[in-house]
Design a protein around this motif. Structure first.
Motif, PDB file in Angstrom:
ATOM      1  N   HIS A 108       0.848  -1.195   0.000  1.00 27.80           N
ATOM      2  CA  HIS A 108       0.000   0.000   0.000  1.00 27.80           C
ATOM      3  C   HIS A 108       0.883   1.243   0.000  1.00 27.80           C
ATOM      4  CE1 HIS A 108      -3.369   2.653   0.739  1.00 27.80           C
ATOM      5  NE2 HIS A 108      -2.677   3.192   1.725  1.00 27.80           N
ATOM      6  N   VAL A 109       0.663   2.115  -0.995  1.00 27.04           N
ATOM      7  CA  VAL A 109       1.457   3.337  -1.103  1.00 27.04           C
ATOM      8  C   VAL A 109       0.528   4.525  -1.282  1.00 27.04           C
ATOM      9  CG1 VAL A 109       3.455   2.136  -2.077  1.00 27.04           C
ATOM     10  CG2 VAL A 109       1.679   3.042  -3.602  1.00 27.04           C
ATOM     11  N   GLY A 110       1.113   5.727  -1.208  1.00 29.46           N
ATOM     12  CA  GLY A 110       0.318   6.942  -1.282  1.00 29.46           C
ATOM     13  C   GLY A 110      -0.201   7.231  -2.680  1.00 29.46           C
ATOM     14  N   ASP A 111      -1.109   8.219  -2.749  1.00 28.59           N
ATOM     15  CA  ASP A 111      -1.727   8.585  -4.019  1.00 28.59           C
ATOM     16  C   ASP A 111      -0.948   9.657  -4.773  1.00 28.59           C
ATOM     17  OD1 ASP A 111      -3.860   6.848  -3.566  1.00 28.59           O
ATOM     18  OD2 ASP A 111      -4.977   8.369  -2.428  1.00 28.59           O
ATOM     19  N   ASP A 112       0.106  10.200  -4.163  1.00 30.12           N
ATOM     20  CA  ASP A 112       0.803  11.326  -4.772  1.00 30.12           C
ATOM     21  C   ASP A 112       2.152  10.927  -5.359  1.00 30.12           C
ATOM     22  OD1 ASP A 112       1.831  10.712  -2.324  1.00 30.12           O
ATOM     23  OD2 ASP A 112       2.149  12.779  -1.675  1.00 30.12           O
ATOM     24  N   VAL A 113       2.311   9.664  -5.683  1.00 33.86           N
ATOM     25  CA  VAL A 113       3.545   9.191  -6.294  1.00 33.86           C
ATOM     26  C   VAL A 113       3.223   8.574  -7.651  1.00 33.86           C
ATOM     27  CG1 VAL A 113       4.802   8.814  -4.150  1.00 33.86           C
ATOM     28  CG2 VAL A 113       3.295   7.033  -5.015  1.00 33.86           C
ATOM     29  N   MET A 114       4.248   8.327  -8.439  1.00 32.26           N
ATOM     30  CA  MET A 114       4.024   7.821  -9.784  1.00 32.26           C
ATOM     31  C   MET A 114       3.342   6.460  -9.780  1.00 32.26           C
ATOM     32  SD  MET A 114       7.258   8.912 -12.126  1.00 32.26           S
ATOM     33  CE  MET A 114       7.547  10.639 -12.512  1.00 32.26           C
ATOM     34  N   LYS A 115       2.541   6.230 -10.802  1.00 32.81           N
ATOM     35  CA  LYS A 115       1.753   5.011 -10.914  1.00 32.81           C
ATOM     36  C   LYS A 115       2.180   4.218 -12.150  1.00 32.81           C
ATOM     37  CE  LYS A 115      -0.917   6.118  -7.431  1.00 32.81           C
ATOM     38  NZ  LYS A 115      -0.301   7.407  -7.060  1.00 32.81           N
ATOM     39  N   PRO A 116       1.938   2.904 -12.132  1.00 36.76           N
ATOM     40  CA  PRO A 116       2.248   2.086 -13.314  1.00 36.76           C
ATOM     41  C   PRO A 116       1.454   2.576 -14.529  1.00 36.76           C
ATOM     42  CG  PRO A 116       1.808   0.706 -11.397  1.00 36.76           C
ATOM     43  CD  PRO A 116       1.421   2.093 -11.020  1.00 36.76           C
ATOM     44  N   ALA A 117       2.116   2.614 -15.663  1.00 43.34           N
ATOM     45  CA  ALA A 117       1.479   3.130 -16.872  1.00 43.34           C
ATOM     46  C   ALA A 117       0.646   2.078 -17.597  1.00 43.34           C
ATOM     47  CB  ALA A 117       2.532   3.698 -17.821  1.00 43.34           C
ATOM     48  N   TRP A 123       2.169  -6.078 -13.551  1.00 39.13           N
ATOM     49  CA  TRP A 123       2.485  -7.493 -13.381  1.00 39.13           C
ATOM     50  C   TRP A 123       3.947  -7.701 -13.004  1.00 39.13           C
ATOM     51  CZ3 TRP A 123       5.100 -10.733 -17.273  1.00 39.13           C
ATOM     52  CH2 TRP A 123       5.190 -12.070 -16.867  1.00 39.13           C
ATOM     53  N   LEU A 124       4.861  -6.979 -13.653  1.00 38.96           N
ATOM     54  CA  LEU A 124       6.281  -7.130 -13.345  1.00 38.96           C
ATOM     55  C   LEU A 124       6.575  -6.672 -11.917  1.00 38.96           C
ATOM     56  CD1 LEU A 124       7.906  -6.010 -16.712  1.00 38.96           C
ATOM     57  CD2 LEU A 124       8.016  -8.293 -15.679  1.00 38.96           C
ATOM     58  N   ASP A 125       5.939  -5.604 -11.475  1.00 36.70           N
ATOM     59  CA  ASP A 125       6.113  -5.174 -10.087  1.00 36.70           C
ATOM     60  C   ASP A 125       5.729  -6.291  -9.126  1.00 36.70           C
ATOM     61  OD1 ASP A 125       7.076  -2.625 -10.557  1.00 36.70           O
ATOM     62  OD2 ASP A 125       5.125  -1.663 -10.448  1.00 36.70           O
ATOM     63  N   GLN A 126       4.574  -6.909  -9.385  1.00 41.06           N
ATOM     64  CA  GLN A 126       4.125  -7.985  -8.510  1.00 41.06           C
ATOM     65  C   GLN A 126       5.067  -9.183  -8.588  1.00 41.06           C
ATOM     66  OE1 GLN A 126       0.448  -9.961  -9.516  1.00 41.06           O
ATOM     67  NE2 GLN A 126       0.011 -10.438  -7.384  1.00 41.06           N
ATOM     68  N   GLN A 127       5.540  -9.499  -9.782  1.00 35.61           N
ATOM     69  CA  GLN A 127       6.453 -10.628  -9.942  1.00 35.61           C
ATOM     70  C   GLN A 127       7.716 -10.431  -9.117  1.00 35.61           C
ATOM     71  OE1 GLN A 127       7.241 -12.500 -13.884  1.00 35.61           O
ATOM     72  NE2 GLN A 127       9.321 -11.743 -13.599  1.00 35.61           N
ATOM     73  N   ILE A 128       8.261  -9.218  -9.133  1.00 30.51           N
ATOM     74  CA  ILE A 128       9.468  -8.929  -8.353  1.00 30.51           C
ATOM     75  C   ILE A 128       9.167  -9.025  -6.864  1.00 30.51           C
ATOM     76  CG2 ILE A 128      11.119  -7.129  -7.747  1.00 30.51           C
ATOM     77  CD1 ILE A 128      10.838  -6.153 -10.693  1.00 30.51           C
ATOM     78  N   MET A 180       7.699  -0.414 -16.589  1.00 28.49           N
ATOM     79  CA  MET A 180       8.728  -1.400 -16.261  1.00 28.49           C
ATOM     80  C   MET A 180       8.785  -2.407 -17.403  1.00 28.49           C
ATOM     81  SD  MET A 180      10.798  -2.984 -13.887  1.00 28.49           S
ATOM     82  CE  MET A 180      10.222  -2.824 -12.181  1.00 28.49           C
ATOM     83  N   ARG A 181      10.008  -2.716 -17.845  1.00 22.52           N
ATOM     84  CA  ARG A 181      10.199  -3.735 -18.855  1.00 22.52           C
ATOM     85  C   ARG A 181      11.334  -4.665 -18.416  1.00 22.52           C
ATOM     86  NH1 ARG A 181       5.921  -2.133 -19.720  1.00 22.52           N
ATOM     87  NH2 ARG A 181       5.045  -1.300 -21.669  1.00 22.52           N
ATOM     88  N   GLU A 182      11.242  -5.932 -18.843  1.00 23.99           N
ATOM     89  CA  GLU A 182      12.236  -6.947 -18.483  1.00 23.99           C
ATOM     90  C   GLU A 182      12.982  -7.395 -19.733  1.00 23.99           C
ATOM     91  OE1 GLU A 182      12.442 -11.445 -16.509  1.00 23.99           O
ATOM     92  OE2 GLU A 182      10.509 -10.484 -16.915  1.00 23.99           O
ATOM     93  N   GLY A 183      14.309  -7.459 -19.631  1.00 22.46           N
ATOM     94  CA  GLY A 183      15.131  -7.966 -20.720  1.00 22.46           C
ATOM     95  C   GLY A 183      15.901  -9.189 -20.272  1.00 22.46           C
ATOM     96  N   ALA A 184      16.211 -10.087 -21.218  1.00 25.24           N
ATOM     97  CA  ALA A 184      16.907 -11.340 -20.908  1.00 25.24           C
ATOM     98  C   ALA A 184      18.203 -11.414 -21.715  1.00 25.24           C
ATOM     99  CB  ALA A 184      16.013 -12.537 -21.235  1.00 25.24           C
ATOM    100  N   SER A 227      -1.858  -3.232  -5.604  1.00 28.97           N
ATOM    101  CA  SER A 227      -1.745  -1.803  -5.354  1.00 28.97           C
ATOM    102  C   SER A 227      -0.823  -1.175  -6.380  1.00 28.97           C
ATOM    103  CB  SER A 227      -1.180  -1.546  -3.945  1.00 28.97           C
ATOM    104  OG  SER A 227      -2.017  -2.087  -2.972  1.00 28.97           O
ATOM    105  N   ALA A 228      -1.133   0.037  -6.793  1.00 28.82           N
ATOM    106  CA  ALA A 228      -0.250   0.763  -7.693  1.00 28.82           C
ATOM    107  C   ALA A 228       1.069   1.030  -7.004  1.00 28.82           C
ATOM    108  CB  ALA A 228      -0.899   2.081  -8.116  1.00 28.82           C
ATOM    109  N   THR A 229       2.147   0.872  -7.737  1.00 33.97           N
ATOM    110  CA  THR A 229       3.479   0.970  -7.156  1.00 33.97           C
ATOM    111  C   THR A 229       4.145   2.272  -7.540  1.00 33.97           C
ATOM    112  OG1 THR A 229       3.690  -1.406  -7.325  1.00 33.97           O
ATOM    113  CG2 THR A 229       5.716  -0.185  -6.983  1.00 33.97           C
ATOM    114  N   PRO A 230       4.716   3.034  -6.581  1.00 35.11           N
ATOM    115  CA  PRO A 230       5.333   4.304  -6.900  1.00 35.11           C
ATOM    116  C   PRO A 230       6.763   4.144  -7.379  1.00 35.11           C
ATOM    117  CG  PRO A 230       5.549   3.932  -4.586  1.00 35.11           C
ATOM    118  CD  PRO A 230       4.797   2.748  -5.158  1.00 35.11           C
ATOM    119  N   GLN A 231       7.317   5.215  -7.888  1.00 34.59           N
ATOM    120  CA  GLN A 231       8.735   5.249  -8.189  1.00 34.59           C
ATOM    121  C   GLN A 231       9.296   6.539  -7.665  1.00 34.59           C
ATOM    122  OE1 GLN A 231      11.878   4.267  -8.260  1.00 34.59           O
ATOM    123  NE2 GLN A 231      10.805   2.557  -9.133  1.00 34.59           N
TER     124      GLN A 231
END
Length: 254
Positions: A108-117, A123-128, A180-184, A227-231
């Motif tokens: 849970h994070v605040g509403d005044d920070v950046m949100k996933p686009a 999904w990648l945020d949750q995976q991490i 967020m993007r993942e490279g291999a 929850s939306a994840t800030p940066q």
């Protein structure tokens, strides 16, 4: 606005020199609280993610997010502190979850920070966050100037023929969102060359070729109400980041 953290250490003494030093380095006026959880009923444990604005004057590229774990002995009135710097909040949350923080509390994070686009970022945020010890952080770099981004170079224990994974976050300050993007990659050298040169698109992990499976995972994450994840691109630093960091900042005190 984001607020200063309350470490709840009044009336407690440090149990060791390491924790005493960490407490003395905690300057709340330079810290912004992004997420927190205190165990009930008396708060024997605290888990926090904070942004350290003093890092703006540190080594270029150093991560400014800090995962903080505080353990209090309520009988002896002593405490210990452990912390680790990270480039993205998802890796900071993962570090805390591995140390016993309930995942649903620290997301849970605040509403005044950046949100996933987009959903892939979500999904990648949750995976991490949920990956446990799967990803070994090798290196990271954060830039608040063009390009506004942070990347984390990792070794994926489940990565098969492409075990080196790059998680690249890009920030759009106009929309208040990030991707967020993942490279291999087959090895660290190839991954670092791509990060330095950006000579082509970020190579996708093999599993991305199964678009249906990826879309199903994304839909599952969305339906779970993640929850939306800030940066961290909220307070622009005063120094220009230049050149890659040669090693990750692990175990740095605040």
């Amino acid at each position: 606005m984001t607020r200063e953290p309350d470490f709840r250490l009044d009336g407690f003494e440090a149990d060791d020199a390491h924790s005493e030093f960490a407490k003395n380095m905690m300057w709340p006026g330079y810290l912004s609280l992004l997420a927190e959880y205190h165990t009930p009923p008396e708060g024997a444990h605290s888990f926090m993610v904070v942004r350290d604005r003093l890092m703006d004057w540190g080594e270029p590229g150093d991560p400014a997010l800090v995962a903080v774990e505080i353990t209090r002995d309520l009988d002896t009135r002593t405490f210990t502190i452990d912390s680790e710097n990270h480039g993205t909040i998802a890796f900071a949350q993962n570090w805390l979850i591995q140390r016993g923080c309930p995942p649903e509390q620290i997301t849970h994070v605040g509403d005044d920070v950046m949100k996933p686009a987009d959903d892939l970022t979500l999904w990648l945020d949750q995976q991490i966050r949920d990956s446990g010890a799967r990803y070994e952080v090798i290196n990271s770099y954060t830039s608040h100037h063009e390009p506004c981004e942070t990347w984390t170079l990792t070794r994926d224990s489940a990565g098969g023929q492409a075990p080196i994974r790059v998680f690249l976050e890009s920030w759009d300050h106009k929309t208040g969102t990030y991707t967020m993007r993942e490279g291999a990659f087959a090895d660290v050298g190839v991954a670092q060359t791509w990060l330095d040169e950006r000579s082509g698109p970020l190579p996708e992990p093999p599993r991305y070729s199964n678009g249906a499976a990826v879309r199903a995972r994304i839909a599952l994450a969305r339906s779970a109400g993640v929850s939306a994840t800030p940066q961290i691109g909220i307070d622009a630093p005063r120094t220009t980041a230049a050149g890659p960091v040669q090693r990750p900042v692990q175990g740095r005190l605040l």
